[in-house]
Design an enzyme around this catalytic site. Sequence first.
Site, PDB file in Angstrom:
ATOM      1  N   HIS A   1       0.824  -1.218   0.000  1.00 19.22           N
ATOM      2  CA  HIS A   1       0.000   0.000   0.000  1.00 19.22           C
ATOM      3  C   HIS A   1       0.858   1.268   0.000  1.00 19.22           C
ATOM      4  O   HIS A   1       0.416   2.322   0.456  1.00 19.22           O
ATOM      5  CB  HIS A   1      -0.960   0.030   1.205  1.00 19.22           C
ATOM      6  CG  HIS A   1      -1.742  -1.229   1.381  1.00 19.22           C
ATOM      7  ND1 HIS A   1      -2.886  -1.502   0.676  1.00 19.22           N
ATOM      8  CD2 HIS A   1      -1.531  -2.308   2.185  1.00 19.22           C
ATOM      9  CE1 HIS A   1      -3.350  -2.693   1.036  1.00 19.22           C
ATOM     10  NE2 HIS A   1      -2.539  -3.207   1.945  1.00 19.22           N
TER      11      HIS A   1
ATOM     12  N   SER B   1      15.255  21.089 -16.595  1.00 25.94           N
ATOM     13  CA  SER B   1      14.111  21.984 -16.779  1.00 25.94           C
ATOM     14  C   SER B   1      14.534  23.197 -17.598  1.00 25.94           C
ATOM     15  O   SER B   1      15.672  23.673 -17.499  1.00 25.94           O
ATOM     16  CB  SER B   1      13.583  22.441 -15.413  1.00 25.94           C
ATOM     17  OG  SER B   1      12.700  23.533 -15.549  1.00 25.94           O
TER      18      SER B   1
ATOM     19  N   LYS C   1      16.686  21.429 -11.428  1.00 22.43           N
ATOM     20  CA  LYS C   1      15.923  20.206 -11.680  1.00 22.43           C
ATOM     21  C   LYS C   1      16.731  19.141 -12.420  1.00 22.43           C
ATOM     22  O   LYS C   1      17.495  19.436 -13.334  1.00 22.43           O
ATOM     23  CB  LYS C   1      14.661  20.527 -12.494  1.00 22.43           C
ATOM     24  CG  LYS C   1      13.622  21.362 -11.758  1.00 22.43           C
ATOM     25  CD  LYS C   1      13.016  20.597 -10.586  1.00 22.43           C
ATOM     26  CE  LYS C   1      12.224  19.380 -11.026  1.00 22.43           C
ATOM     27  NZ  LYS C   1      11.055  19.713 -11.872  1.00 22.43           N
TER      28      LYS C   1
ATOM     29  N   GLU D   1       9.747   8.138 -16.765  1.00 25.06           N
ATOM     30  CA  GLU D   1       8.407   8.678 -16.947  1.00 25.06           C
ATOM     31  C   GLU D   1       7.865   8.385 -18.343  1.00 25.06           C
ATOM     32  O   GLU D   1       6.687   8.058 -18.504  1.00 25.06           O
ATOM     33  CB  GLU D   1       8.418  10.188 -16.687  1.00 25.06           C
ATOM     34  CG  GLU D   1       8.646  10.554 -15.230  1.00 25.06           C
ATOM     35  CD  GLU D   1       8.760  12.058 -15.013  1.00 25.06           C
ATOM     36  OE1 GLU D   1       8.694  12.465 -13.844  1.00 25.06           O
ATOM     37  OE2 GLU D   1       8.915  12.811 -15.991  1.00 25.06           O
TER      38      GLU D   1
END
Length: 462
Positions: free
Chosen positions: A157, A278, A284, A291
């Site tokens: 979970h 970024s 970043k 992804e």
Amino acid sequence: MSQKPWDGRFSENTDEMVEKFTSSIDVDKALFASDIEGSLAHLKMMAHESIITEEEATKLEKGLEVVKGRIEKGEFEYSDALEDIHMHIESALGDVAGSVAKKLHTGRSRNDQVALDVRIYLKKQTLEVMDSLIALQKVLVETAHKHMGVVMPGYTHLQRAQPVLFSHHLMAYYEMFKRDYERFSDSLKRTDVMPLGSAALAGTTFPLNRELTREILGFSKISDNSMDSVSDRDFIMEFISHATICMIHFSRLSEEFVLWSSSEFGFITISDAFTTGSSIMPQKKNPDVAELVRGKSGRVVGNLMAIITLMKSLPLAYNRDMQEDKEPLFDTVNTLKASIDIYTRMIPHVKIHGSVMRTAAEKGFLNATDLADYLVVRGMPFREAHSVSGKAVAFALENGKELHELSLDEIKQFSDLVSEDIFDFLSIESMISRRITHGGTGYDSVKSAVEKAALLLGITLG
């Protein structure tokens, strides 16, 4: 009027919009090598059976090689008027070999021709996918071996549950990809069927030697029913189904890489070579590869829905709807192969932060189950031991401590069965060492699993 293979029946030109709408050449030109391979086998068989002469066969073979060379060199022109790769190659062959090119289509239809082309293509692609999955499994096993002693929290979970070895966690993905390999290997048997000779749907009156064609092309067997041969797309649905499951596995792994590389977790650092930055925030470092693979799983799921929906209501035998089978197939093949390859390259360059993982495993009461087990070993029924351990957790929470940070007197207030050895029992090393069940996360069990996998893959662990 542009010449069509059905010109004898029609008296009007095909509308230009119809030509554009029905053309598939932008997609099926990827089958050119398979189409030529099938044609070469077909003409050799026809020459063997004296359907065409040896001289005609030689001329056709040389012509096909010329056409293939032009396509490979990018010197080939495509036109919607010729619809598909079959007609393009046949037309180009006529320019090279002359009128004898018109004999190549003897005894076959574009229906069994395209079925053959796709099977030749998918056999090759399936084998390449299987080889790539083996390479990925090797990387996983080598990485698991390299970090054998690293402890991390196991989750259920997405909540910390029990301590596990990082190697054990990684080997779970090895098992997933091993199953993927087995699925592709199994489906290959159903792809490896030679349909040529079925013609449009009812076979042909020419004395085709299908067994010889099968032998030339290297198929394991020939199809048994001509109507099924030209309308069967099960093997495509099966491949995309297996690819979908495989991409779901990649999506799960990607999700963990995204989480683990975040500042909140800090379990891993993905190499700069496999991340991006970024355009506005200089600090970043984004896990874009993970992804994108996670996102690309969605398009493969969509491809599965497309092919299943395409086939669900089609009567026998061939229907033009089936022209739409190749786009989802080609996209699935390309997406899957790219995902396997990028992860195989990326994983060895991921830095594992073992100390961060261990610190996380020492917090969150991951030894609560072991406290219950301790009491069970000393005679307490498990359900009662579960309750006692839960009360100890609640007490520790109230006092801002972990279970192993409580004093002996604090633990004994919940049960007199507890003695001084409880602290060793609740240590991470002790918990890991006790998990001796086959398939569990104990050090010896995980080490054995890694070594067994390495043996199966034929790799030597350093």
